[in-house]
Write an enzyme that holds these catalytic residues in place. Structure first.
Site, PDB file in Angstrom:
ATOM      1  N   LYS A  37       0.810  -1.232   0.000  1.00 11.99           N
ATOM      2  CA  LYS A  37       0.000   0.000   0.000  1.00 11.99           C
ATOM      3  C   LYS A  37       0.836   1.271   0.000  1.00 11.99           C
ATOM      4  O   LYS A  37       0.430   2.271  -0.574  1.00 11.99           O
ATOM      5  CB  LYS A  37      -0.980  -0.001   1.169  1.00 11.99           C
ATOM      6  CG  LYS A  37      -0.319   0.129   2.522  1.00 11.99           C
ATOM      7  CD  LYS A  37      -1.344   0.167   3.643  1.00 11.99           C
ATOM      8  CE  LYS A  37      -0.614   0.257   4.973  1.00 11.99           C
ATOM      9  NZ  LYS A  37      -1.223  -0.531   6.018  1.00 11.99           N
ATOM     10  N   ARG A 132      -6.920   0.823  16.537  1.00 13.90           N
ATOM     11  CA  ARG A 132      -7.347   1.021  15.156  1.00 13.90           C
ATOM     12  C   ARG A 132      -8.416  -0.026  14.915  1.00 13.90           C
ATOM     13  O   ARG A 132      -9.302  -0.184  15.751  1.00 13.90           O
ATOM     14  CB  ARG A 132      -6.164   0.957  14.183  1.00 13.90           C
ATOM     15  CG  ARG A 132      -6.434   1.816  12.926  1.00 13.90           C
ATOM     16  CD  ARG A 132      -5.317   1.766  11.907  1.00 13.90           C
ATOM     17  NE  ARG A 132      -5.224   0.476  11.250  1.00 13.90           N
ATOM     18  CZ  ARG A 132      -4.443   0.223  10.206  1.00 13.90           C
ATOM     19  NH1 ARG A 132      -3.696   1.178   9.707  1.00 13.90           N
ATOM     20  NH2 ARG A 132      -4.405  -0.979   9.658  1.00 13.90           N
TER      21      ARG A 132
HETATM   22  C1  LIG Z   1      -0.348  -1.386   6.544  1.00  8.74           C
HETATM   23  C2  LIG Z   1      -0.760  -2.612   7.238  1.00  8.74           C
HETATM   24  C3  LIG Z   1       0.168  -3.612   7.500  1.00  8.74           C
HETATM   25  C4  LIG Z   1       1.646  -3.460   7.198  1.00  8.74           C
HETATM   26  O1  LIG Z   1       2.273  -2.801   8.266  1.00  8.74           O
HETATM   27  P1  LIG Z   1       3.846  -2.530   8.247  1.00  8.74           P
HETATM   28  O2  LIG Z   1       4.095  -1.839   9.526  1.00  8.74           O
HETATM   29  O3  LIG Z   1       4.122  -1.679   7.054  1.00  8.74           O
HETATM   30  O4  LIG Z   1       4.506  -3.844   8.161  1.00  8.74           O
HETATM   31  C5  LIG Z   1      -0.272  -4.775   8.103  1.00  8.74           C
HETATM   32  N1  LIG Z   1      -1.567  -4.937   8.428  1.00  8.74           N
HETATM   33  C6  LIG Z   1      -2.496  -4.006   8.182  1.00  8.74           C
HETATM   34  C7  LIG Z   1      -3.903  -4.254   8.583  1.00  8.74           C
HETATM   35  C8  LIG Z   1      -2.124  -2.800   7.597  1.00  8.74           C
HETATM   36  O5  LIG Z   1      -3.046  -1.864   7.377  1.00  8.74           O
END
Ligand SMILES: *Cc1c(COP(=O)(O)O)cnc(C)c1O
Length: 359
Positions: A37, A132
């Site tokens: 992303k 979150r």
């Molecule tokens: C962005 C995201 C990740 C990846 O997290 P990193 O810290 O970049 O490894 C994993 N799980 C969810 C739900 C995310 O939104």
């Protein structure tokens, strides 16, 4: 030459980072979904991650997943942001798995999947303190029970997301809570769960220290692969590169200027009242990258001695008095980026992207 501002993307380094992270995870029985992303679902980044050993790709945006699919990235995709109730038909058409917390959405996904003669996989996210996405543990069993009765979806597992909104650090306690919730769900459903998706880049330290419970078998990793850092203290991860992405901007104007402004002062262009350090005259440089291109707080000049003074939408303003290199108009300066700066640079259409490294 690709125009400035320019972001170079070293695919070899991304592949190498992915190999290190997936190797460590594999030693602990953990399969890795590579998270794209932060790069807006760049197809070549996804391919580099897959060459480096990730099992599949996760992204938060349907548009990004569509882009990767259209570019021929051949793997399974997971939507790692909660689906919008209004987008369930697109979600079931595009991905085989999504992360979920809401019964109304699960019902809509089930209906959409049934209409398309599919079964949609879901991972139920549990809230373990970071605030979150996630179902509170006390509400988990009743949600799972209702979800299990929906014919168009299949519960593939449980997950949790830490080190994100509140920066809560993964530890033995919250990971063991996840595992005991997995046990409770398995008992209630009378069947085993395929995925226990307990970590992102924030979980790497606990994993390497041997503190991750063995039942955790899935990770969703973005930053550690892209930028080579774990995310609880942003320490470089051993064996990975931190410079797979470098931003280059060009010097537009260079000259001696007073260090402090002259004249009565009101708000600046963004409604703030910035402070200035009085230091006589300085060598002042204007570069062709600004807030529309990068989160300047997360951009660090790679040249020794350069000091960031601020930025407007289109200019970055640097004090280069103490810079070791003698620069001229037309020279390029390089910047290291943090996650936030990389996200903005990838998203900005004004920043050209240049692939380097073996692709
Ligand atoms: C962005 C995201 C990740 C990846 O997290 P990193 O810290 O970049 O490894 C994993 N799980 C969810 C739900 C995310 O939104």
């Amino acid at each position: 030459m690709t125009p400035t501002p320019r972001l170079t993307i070293d695919l070899g380094k991304i592949e190498q980072n992915a190999r290190v992270i997936t190797g460590l995870c594999a030693e602990h029985g953990i399969r890795v979904t590579g998270v794209t992303k932060c790069t807006c679902g760049h197809p070549e980044v996804a391919r580099a991650m897959l060459r480096g050993g990730v099992a599949d790709i996760g992204d938060s945006r349907l548009q990004n997943i569509r882009r990767m699919r259209a570019a021929g990235v051949d793997c399974r995709f997971t939507l790692i942001r909660l689906p919008a109730l209004s987008a369930c038909d697109q979600v079931t058409a595009l991905v085989d798995t999504s992360l979920n917390t809401e019964l109304a959405v699960l019902q809509a996904l089930s209906d959409a999947a049934r209409r398309a003669d599919r079964v949609h996989g879901v991972v139920i996210m549990v809230e373990l303190g970071d605030l979150r996405e996630g179902v509170p543990p006390a509400e988990l069993l009743s949600l799972v029970e209702r979800a299990a009765a929906l014919p168009g979806i299949r519960i593939r597992g449980l997950g949790t997301n830490l080190s994100c909104f509140a920066g809560v650090v993964p530890d033995r306690e919250n990971m063991n809570r996840l595992v005991s919730l997995v046990d409770a769900v398995e008992q209630r459903l009378g069947t085993g769960l395929e995925l226990v998706s307990g970590m992102n880049s924030g979980g790497l330290r606990l994993l390497a220290e041997g503190g991750m419970p063995g039942r955790v078998n899935h990770a969703r990793i973005g930053e550690a692969i892209l930028l080579g850092r774990e995310t609880t203290e942003r320490r470089p991860w051993p064996g990975t590169c931190q410079d797979a992405f470098v931003l280059y901007a060009e010097v537009l104007e260079l000259g001696t200027r007073p260090s402090a402004p002259q004249g009565a002062r009101g708000q600046d262009a963004f409604g703030d009242h910035p402070g200035f350090r009085e230091a006589g005259t300085i060598l002042h440089a204007l570069l062709n990258v600004g807030r529309e291109d990068v989160d300047i707080a997360g951009a660090t000049p790679l040249d020794q001695g350069g000091r960031l003074l601020g930025a407007s939408s289109g200019y970055l303003i640097l004090d280069v008095t103490e810079m070791e290199r003698r620069i001229r108009v037309g020279d390029e300066l390089a910047f290291a980026l943090n996650y936030s700066a990389l996200l903005r640079a990838m998203t900005s259409e004004y920043v050209s992207k240049e692939l380097v490294g073996d692709g």
